[in-house]
Design a protein around this motif. Structure first.
Motif, mmCIF file in Angstrom:
data_model
loop_
_atom_site.group_PDB
_atom_site.id
_atom_site.type_symbol
_atom_site.label_atom_id
_atom_site.label_comp_id
_atom_site.label_asym_id
_atom_site.label_seq_id
_atom_site.Cartn_x
_atom_site.Cartn_y
_atom_site.Cartn_z
ATOM 1 N N LYS A 3 10.956 -5.667 13.498
ATOM 2 C CA LYS A 3 9.592 -5.627 12.981
ATOM 3 C C LYS A 3 8.816 -4.531 13.688
ATOM 4 O O LYS A 3 8.995 -4.293 14.883
ATOM 5 C CB LYS A 3 8.892 -6.964 13.195
ATOM 6 N N LYS A 4 7.958 -3.864 12.935
ATOM 7 C CA LYS A 4 7.134 -2.804 13.509
ATOM 8 C C LYS A 4 5.762 -3.341 13.862
ATOM 9 O O LYS A 4 5.192 -4.144 13.136
ATOM 10 C CB LYS A 4 7.000 -1.645 12.515
ATOM 11 N N ARG A 5 5.257 -2.861 14.971
ATOM 12 C CA ARG A 5 3.911 -3.239 15.393
ATOM 13 C C ARG A 5 2.926 -2.341 14.654
ATOM 14 O O ARG A 5 3.024 -1.119 14.721
ATOM 15 C CB ARG A 5 3.745 -3.066 16.887
ATOM 16 N N ALA A 6 1.997 -2.959 13.945
ATOM 17 C CA ALA A 6 1.055 -2.218 13.117
ATOM 18 C C ALA A 6 -0.358 -2.291 13.679
ATOM 19 O O ALA A 6 -0.757 -3.274 14.288
ATOM 20 C CB ALA A 6 1.063 -2.769 11.694
ATOM 21 N N PHE A 7 -1.089 -1.213 13.441
ATOM 22 C CA PHE A 7 -2.526 -1.174 13.682
ATOM 23 C C PHE A 7 -3.161 -1.192 12.303
ATOM 24 O O PHE A 7 -2.792 -0.394 11.440
ATOM 25 C CB PHE A 7 -2.916 0.105 14.432
ATOM 26 N N ILE A 8 -4.095 -2.091 12.083
ATOM 27 C CA ILE A 8 -4.743 -2.183 10.772
ATOM 28 C C ILE A 8 -6.119 -1.539 10.863
ATOM 29 O O ILE A 8 -6.968 -1.952 11.656
ATOM 30 C CB ILE A 8 -4.872 -3.649 10.314
ATOM 31 N N SER A 9 -6.321 -0.527 10.038
ATOM 32 C CA SER A 9 -7.594 0.170 9.965
ATOM 33 C C SER A 9 -8.282 -0.243 8.672
ATOM 34 O O SER A 9 -7.676 -0.208 7.600
ATOM 35 C CB SER A 9 -7.347 1.688 9.984
ATOM 36 N N PHE A 10 -9.549 -0.628 8.776
ATOM 37 C CA PHE A 10 -10.288 -1.075 7.591
ATOM 38 C C PHE A 10 -11.780 -0.938 7.852
ATOM 39 O O PHE A 10 -12.219 -0.827 9.002
ATOM 40 C CB PHE A 10 -9.939 -2.527 7.251
ATOM 41 N N ASP A 11 -12.556 -0.945 6.791
ATOM 42 C CA ASP A 11 -14.013 -0.868 6.868
ATOM 43 C C ASP A 11 -14.535 -2.261 7.232
ATOM 44 O O ASP A 11 -14.567 -3.157 6.397
ATOM 45 C CB ASP A 11 -14.564 -0.400 5.522
ATOM 46 N N PHE A 12 -14.922 -2.423 8.480
ATOM 47 C CA PHE A 12 -15.335 -3.725 8.996
ATOM 48 C C PHE A 12 -16.511 -4.305 8.207
ATOM 49 O O PHE A 12 -16.599 -5.511 7.997
ATOM 50 C CB PHE A 12 -15.686 -3.611 10.478
ATOM 51 N N ASP A 13 -17.416 -3.447 7.761
ATOM 52 C CA ASP A 13 -18.615 -3.913 7.058
ATOM 53 C C ASP A 13 -18.344 -4.406 5.645
ATOM 54 O O ASP A 13 -19.118 -5.196 5.113
ATOM 55 C CB ASP A 13 -19.673 -2.800 6.997
ATOM 56 N N HIS A 14 -17.287 -3.917 5.009
ATOM 57 C CA HIS A 14 -17.062 -4.234 3.601
ATOM 58 C C HIS A 14 -15.710 -4.872 3.287
ATOM 59 O O HIS A 14 -15.551 -5.467 2.226
ATOM 60 C CB HIS A 14 -17.203 -2.963 2.748
ATOM 61 N N ASP A 15 -14.735 -4.721 4.157
ATOM 62 C CA ASP A 15 -13.370 -5.113 3.795
ATOM 63 C C ASP A 15 -12.696 -6.060 4.785
ATOM 64 O O ASP A 15 -11.471 -6.135 4.827
ATOM 65 C CB ASP A 15 -12.506 -3.856 3.621
ATOM 66 N N GLU A 16 -13.479 -6.817 5.527
ATOM 67 C CA GLU A 16 -12.865 -7.747 6.486
ATOM 68 C C GLU A 16 -12.023 -8.800 5.770
ATOM 69 O O GLU A 16 -11.009 -9.263 6.286
ATOM 70 C CB GLU A 16 -13.921 -8.400 7.368
ATOM 71 N N ASP A 17 -12.399 -9.158 4.543
ATOM 72 C CA ASP A 17 -11.616 -10.123 3.775
ATOM 73 C C ASP A 17 -10.212 -9.584 3.476
ATOM 74 O O ASP A 17 -9.234 -10.320 3.505
ATOM 75 C CB ASP A 17 -12.325 -10.504 2.473
ATOM 76 N N LEU A 18 -10.124 -8.283 3.215
ATOM 77 C CA LEU A 18 -8.825 -7.667 2.923
ATOM 78 C C LEU A 18 -7.927 -7.696 4.154
ATOM 79 O O LEU A 18 -6.728 -7.918 4.054
ATOM 80 C CB LEU A 18 -9.020 -6.231 2.438
ATOM 81 N N ARG A 19 -8.516 -7.475 5.303
ATOM 82 C CA ARG A 19 -7.758 -7.555 6.547
ATOM 83 C C ARG A 19 -7.158 -8.961 6.685
ATOM 84 O O ARG A 19 -6.010 -9.117 7.077
ATOM 85 C CB ARG A 19 -8.667 -7.250 7.733
ATOM 86 N N GLY A 20 -7.927 -9.955 6.307
ATOM 87 C CA GLY A 20 -7.447 -11.341 6.369
ATOM 88 C C GLY A 20 -6.225 -11.562 5.497
ATOM 89 O O GLY A 20 -5.287 -12.271 5.885
ATOM 90 N N TYR A 21 -6.214 -10.951 4.315
ATOM 91 C CA TYR A 21 -5.049 -11.071 3.426
ATOM 92 C C TYR A 21 -3.818 -10.436 4.064
ATOM 93 O O TYR A 21 -2.711 -10.967 3.982
ATOM 94 C CB TYR A 21 -5.312 -10.412 2.073
ATOM 95 N N LEU A 22 -4.022 -9.285 4.712
ATOM 96 C CA LEU A 22 -2.890 -8.610 5.355
ATOM 97 C C LEU A 22 -2.380 -9.418 6.546
ATOM 98 O O LEU A 22 -1.181 -9.481 6.791
ATOM 99 C CB LEU A 22 -3.300 -7.199 5.781
ATOM 100 N N VAL A 23 -3.292 -10.060 7.258
ATOM 101 C CA VAL A 23 -2.911 -10.916 8.377
ATOM 102 C C VAL A 23 -1.997 -12.034 7.875
ATOM 103 O O VAL A 23 -0.966 -12.343 8.490
ATOM 104 C CB VAL A 23 -4.164 -11.503 9.070
ATOM 105 N N LYS A 24 -2.348 -12.634 6.749
ATOM 106 C CA LYS A 24 -1.518 -13.693 6.174
ATOM 107 C C LYS A 24 -0.140 -13.165 5.786
ATOM 108 O O LYS A 24 0.869 -13.831 6.009
ATOM 109 C CB LYS A 24 -2.211 -14.302 4.954
ATOM 110 N N GLN A 25 -0.093 -11.951 5.213
ATOM 111 C CA GLN A 25 1.202 -11.382 4.830
ATOM 112 C C GLN A 25 2.069 -11.100 6.053
ATOM 113 O O GLN A 25 3.292 -11.231 5.986
ATOM 114 C CB GLN A 25 1.010 -10.113 4.003
ATOM 115 N N ALA A 26 1.448 -10.722 7.155
ATOM 116 C CA ALA A 26 2.212 -10.444 8.379
ATOM 117 C C ALA A 26 2.896 -11.699 8.900
ATOM 118 O O ALA A 26 3.903 -11.612 9.601
ATOM 119 C CB ALA A 26 1.289 -9.861 9.449
#
Length: 168
Positions: A3-26
């Motif tokens: 498994k590769k260690r990933a850094f997730i870059s996202f727009d904190f003000d508008h896309d924190e929900d999307l980060r949550g979806y990626l967290v679930k996929q991880a």
């Protein structure tokens, strides 16, 4: 494959929900990546860039979630720049299915935003997406015409004798 260690870059003000979806996929057992939550929740001041640089340096890949405001997200722009400086591969992931998602302003012109599917995500992380794209392209007549044309140009340049412009 490890498994590769990933850094997730996202727009904190508008896309924190999307980060949550990626967290679930991880968390999927067959996920090709994992990450440590390094989200920066402090203002964009002081040694913020140094902290991000240190975190990106410890990863294998940077996943950039693109939303509708990513082009104006200063933090995402800085993280892309740092990833390139550190020689870390990154890719852009379309976060909003039925909306126009934008690239960070520091993304390269030829960086594509890929559709967010489990298969595409896996391929990007495993480095197979680009390989398949190149493989498909190499099986087209255009690729071979360009390759042969380039080779002929190089060979023609080799036969050219330097000429002196102007006169005496």
């Amino acid at each position: 494959m490890a498994k590769k260690r990933a850094f997730i870059s996202f727009d904190f003000d508008h896309d924190e929900d999307l980060r949550g979806y990626l967290v679930k996929q991880a968390k999927n057992p067959d996920s090709p990546f994992y990450f440590t939550d390094w989200s920066v929740k402090e203002p964009f001041t002081g040694n913020w860039k140094e902290k991000v640089q240190s975190r990106i340096r410890r990863t294998d890949i940077v996943i950039v979630i693109c939303g509708t405001h990513t082009h104006i997200a200063d933090g995402v722009a800085a993280e892309i720049k740092i990833a390139r400086e550190e020689g870390k591969p990154y890719f852009l992931l379309k976060g909003r299915r039925n909306k126009t998602c934008t690239k960070p302003r520091t993304a390269l012109k030829n960086d594509k935003i890929i559709k967010w599917t489990w298969e595409n995500l896996r391929k990007e992380i495993e480095g197979k997406y680009l390989h398949e794209e190149l493989s498909d392209w190499l099986h087209t007549p255009t690729a071979w015409i360009l390759a042969i044309g380039g080779l002929l140009w190089v060979l023609n340049q080799k036969d050219q004798k330097p000429s002196i412009q102007g006169g005496i």
